[in-house]
Design a protein around this motif. Structure first.
Motif, PDB file in Angstrom:
ATOM      1  N   ILE A  83       1.095  -1.024  -0.374  1.00 16.38           N
ATOM      2  CA  ILE A  83      -0.056  -0.067  -0.337  1.00 16.38           C
ATOM      3  C   ILE A  83       0.706   1.464  -0.152  1.00 16.38           C
ATOM      4  N   VAL A  84       0.948   2.080  -0.983  1.00 15.85           N
ATOM      5  CA  VAL A  84       1.797   3.309  -1.428  1.00 15.85           C
ATOM      6  C   VAL A  84       1.959   4.273  -0.572  1.00 15.85           C
ATOM      7  N   PRO A  85       0.394   5.008  -0.824  1.00  9.16           N
ATOM      8  CA  PRO A  85       0.259   5.781   0.737  1.00  9.16           C
ATOM      9  C   PRO A  85       0.667   5.683   2.404  1.00  9.16           C
ATOM     10  N   THR A  86       0.627   4.732   2.875  1.00 10.12           N
ATOM     11  CA  THR A  86       0.681   4.070   3.927  1.00 10.12           C
ATOM     12  C   THR A  86       2.470   3.213   4.606  1.00 10.12           C
ATOM     13  N   ASN A  87       2.538   2.614   2.830  1.00  7.98           N
ATOM     14  CA  ASN A  87       4.055   2.241   2.697  1.00  7.98           C
ATOM     15  C   ASN A  87       4.495   1.135   4.153  1.00  7.98           C
ATOM     16  N   LYS A  88       2.817  -0.001   3.550  1.00  2.68           N
ATOM     17  CA  LYS A  88       3.269  -1.021   4.799  1.00  2.68           C
ATOM     18  C   LYS A  88       2.710  -2.430   3.547  1.00  2.68           C
ATOM     19  N   ASN A  89       3.128  -3.158   3.966  1.00  8.34           N
ATOM     20  CA  ASN A  89       3.084  -4.649   2.613  1.00  8.34           C
ATOM     21  C   ASN A  89       2.811  -5.149   3.668  1.00  8.34           C
ATOM     22  N   MET A 101      -4.892 -15.838   4.513  1.00  9.26           N
ATOM     23  CA  MET A 101      -5.126 -14.509   5.219  1.00  9.26           C
ATOM     24  C   MET A 101      -3.612 -13.843   4.801  1.00  9.26           C
ATOM     25  N   PHE A 102      -4.045 -12.722   5.319  1.00  9.88           N
ATOM     26  CA  PHE A 102      -2.325 -11.288   5.156  1.00  9.88           C
ATOM     27  C   PHE A 102      -1.766 -10.952   6.099  1.00  9.88           C
ATOM     28  N   GLU A 103      -0.430 -10.821   6.707  1.00 10.32           N
ATOM     29  CA  GLU A 103       1.206 -11.280   7.248  1.00 10.32           C
ATOM     30  C   GLU A 103       0.819  -9.970   7.486  1.00 10.32           C
ATOM     31  N   GLU A 104       1.033  -9.042   7.948  1.00  8.85           N
ATOM     32  CA  GLU A 104       2.598  -7.534   7.787  1.00  8.85           C
ATOM     33  C   GLU A 104       3.786  -7.961   7.677  1.00  8.85           C
ATOM     34  N   VAL A 105       4.435  -7.464   7.145  1.00 13.84           N
ATOM     35  CA  VAL A 105       5.556  -7.431   7.237  1.00 13.84           C
ATOM     36  C   VAL A 105       6.655  -6.139   7.144  1.00 13.84           C
ATOM     37  N   LYS A 106       7.457  -6.096   8.695  1.00 20.68           N
ATOM     38  CA  LYS A 106       7.712  -5.371   8.695  1.00 20.68           C
ATOM     39  C   LYS A 106       9.188  -4.922   8.531  1.00 20.68           C
ATOM     40  N   ASP A 107      10.117  -5.988   7.783  1.00 17.67           N
ATOM     41  CA  ASP A 107      11.392  -6.488   7.194  1.00 17.67           C
ATOM     42  C   ASP A 107      12.033  -6.581   5.824  1.00 17.67           C
ATOM     43  N   ALA A 108      12.520  -6.709   5.950  1.00 14.60           N
ATOM     44  CA  ALA A 108      12.934  -6.418   4.153  1.00 14.60           C
ATOM     45  C   ALA A 108      12.544  -8.005   3.543  1.00 14.60           C
ATOM     46  N   LYS A 109      12.058  -8.250   4.287  1.00 14.40           N
ATOM     47  CA  LYS A 109      11.190  -9.885   3.764  1.00 14.40           C
ATOM     48  C   LYS A 109       9.952 -10.236   2.853  1.00 14.40           C
ATOM     49  N   TRP A 110       9.675  -7.949   3.032  1.00 17.86           N
ATOM     50  CA  TRP A 110       8.622  -8.256   2.014  1.00 17.86           C
ATOM     51  C   TRP A 110       9.199  -8.378   0.110  1.00 17.86           C
ATOM     52  N   GLN A 111      10.190  -7.580   0.377  1.00 17.89           N
ATOM     53  CA  GLN A 111      11.190  -7.579  -1.004  1.00 17.89           C
ATOM     54  C   GLN A 111      11.571  -9.299  -1.833  1.00 17.89           C
ATOM     55  N   GLN A 112      10.696 -10.021  -1.004  1.00 17.77           N
ATOM     56  CA  GLN A 112      11.146 -11.687  -1.695  1.00 17.77           C
ATOM     57  C   GLN A 112      10.013 -12.275  -1.297  1.00 17.77           C
ATOM     58  N   LYS A 113      10.488 -13.497  -2.301  1.00 16.99           N
ATOM     59  CA  LYS A 113       8.461 -14.117  -1.994  1.00 16.99           C
ATOM     60  C   LYS A 113       9.726 -15.603  -2.036  1.00 16.99           C
ATOM     61  N   ILE A 114       8.385 -17.070  -1.786  1.00 12.20           N
ATOM     62  CA  ILE A 114       9.179 -18.131  -1.966  1.00 12.20           C
ATOM     63  C   ILE A 114       8.541 -18.888  -3.266  1.00 12.20           C
ATOM     64  N   VAL A 115       8.751 -19.334  -3.779  1.00 11.00           N
ATOM     65  CA  VAL A 115       8.057 -20.046  -5.160  1.00 11.00           C
ATOM     66  C   VAL A 115       8.532 -21.362  -5.102  1.00 11.00           C
ATOM     67  N   LYS A 116       7.774 -22.147  -5.862  1.00 11.95           N
ATOM     68  CA  LYS A 116       7.938 -24.013  -6.204  1.00 11.95           C
ATOM     69  C   LYS A 116       7.976 -24.193  -6.822  1.00 11.95           C
ATOM     70  N   VAL A 117       9.610 -25.026  -7.500  1.00  8.67           N
ATOM     71  CA  VAL A 117      10.247 -25.120  -8.653  1.00  8.67           C
ATOM     72  C   VAL A 117       9.394 -26.770  -8.847  1.00  8.67           C
ATOM     73  N   VAL A 118       8.137 -26.463 -10.502  1.00  2.00           N
ATOM     74  CA  VAL A 118       7.220 -27.380 -10.947  1.00  2.00           C
ATOM     75  C   VAL A 118       7.550 -28.259 -11.602  1.00  2.00           C
ATOM     76  N   ASP A 119       8.477 -27.812 -12.883  1.00  3.81           N
ATOM     77  CA  ASP A 119       9.408 -28.554 -14.011  1.00  3.81           C
ATOM     78  C   ASP A 119      10.587 -28.048 -14.405  1.00  3.81           C
ATOM     79  N   LYS A 120      11.281 -28.683 -14.809  1.00  8.72           N
ATOM     80  CA  LYS A 120      12.908 -28.211 -15.260  1.00  8.72           C
ATOM     81  C   LYS A 120      12.337 -28.249 -16.541  1.00  8.72           C
ATOM     82  N   LYS A 121      13.508 -27.776 -17.932  1.00  5.99           N
ATOM     83  CA  LYS A 121      13.569 -27.915 -19.074  1.00  5.99           C
ATOM     84  C   LYS A 121      14.944 -28.198 -19.668  1.00  5.99           C
ATOM     85  N   ILE A 122      15.517 -28.676 -20.500  1.00  6.90           N
ATOM     86  CA  ILE A 122      17.066 -28.342 -20.738  1.00  6.90           C
ATOM     87  C   ILE A 122      16.699 -27.990 -22.165  1.00  6.90           C
ATOM     88  N   LEU A 123      17.034 -26.243 -22.813  1.00  6.74           N
ATOM     89  CA  LEU A 123      16.904 -25.888 -24.097  1.00  6.74           C
ATOM     90  C   LEU A 123      18.217 -26.129 -24.741  1.00  6.74           C
TER      91      LEU A 123
END
Length: 215
Positions: A83-89, A101-123
């Protein structure tokens, strides 16, 4: 497109009685919630759809540090609404009862997220492409396997850490009857594609496809 209220996912923390139809997200209905429901019904930062659309148009709300296209954009597990006006994440989490549910993040952790790898391909050129459960894919030359998780940095716009699927790793169940449970992996059975998860001293068996490794 709209979704009948009584057919909305059980993970959505909304009232089952009310208007007949609710907004349908642009992406999977089971992996997250639309921005409209996030801002109006969960965070209660807007009274109606009109206010949400106005906030998006004026760039007062960001999703994973990026501009939101419309109120039907899906906020996925571990995504961050800013939320830009309040600087809350606020990071989208799963409660112990399997509800979003939402949980407010007050440290630098808001700048990242965890994602799962579901596939892997050799190009061509021996380049490795990994596909993630949020629909994104990246070229990555480091060591990782399908069902590992990665930490993606919004500022860096790249993978900054790999979380391996292995014994003693922390994991959260994000699908199935145990959704919302979090614990430590006690054992892996790759043949049966199952894990045994220690949740506060209690052991549960869960399919690997239903869990995500976390920090």
């Amino acid at each position: 497109m709209h979704l009948k209220r009584h057919k909305s996912p059980k993970k959505w923390p909304i009232k089952r009685k009310g208007t007949k139809y609710i907004v349908k997200p642009n992406f999977s209905t089971n992996q997250g919630v639309p921005v409209l429901i996030a801002l109006r019904d969960m965070l209660e930062l807007a009274k109606n759809r009109k206010e949400v659309k106005k906030a998006i148009r004026e760039k007062q709300v960001l999703l994973n540090d990026r501009k939101i296209k419309d109120e039907k954009n899906n906020v996925l597990l571990f995504d961050v609404i800013s939320i830009v006006p309040t600087n809350k994440n606020y990071k989208l989490q799963l409660s112990n009862f399997g509800k979003f549910m939402f949980e407010e993040v007050k440290d630098a952790k808001w700048q990242q997220k965890i994602v799962k790898v579901v596939d892997k391909k050799i190009l061509n050129g021996k380049k490795v492409q990994i596909n993630l459960n949020d629909g994104h894919n990246f070229l990555y030359n480091g060591q990782l396997n399908i069902n590992d998780s990665v930490v993606f940095g919004f500022k860096e716009k790249k993978i900054i850490k790999v979380l391996q699927l292995k014994e003693k790793a922390k994991a959260i169940v994000y699908a199935g009857k145990h959704a919302g449970k979090e614990g430590v992996i006690e054992s892996l059975d790759n043949n049966k594609k199952m894990i045994e998860l220690d949740v506060g001293g209690s052991k549960i068996n869960v399919l690997i496809k239903q869990i995500m490794v976390v920090e």
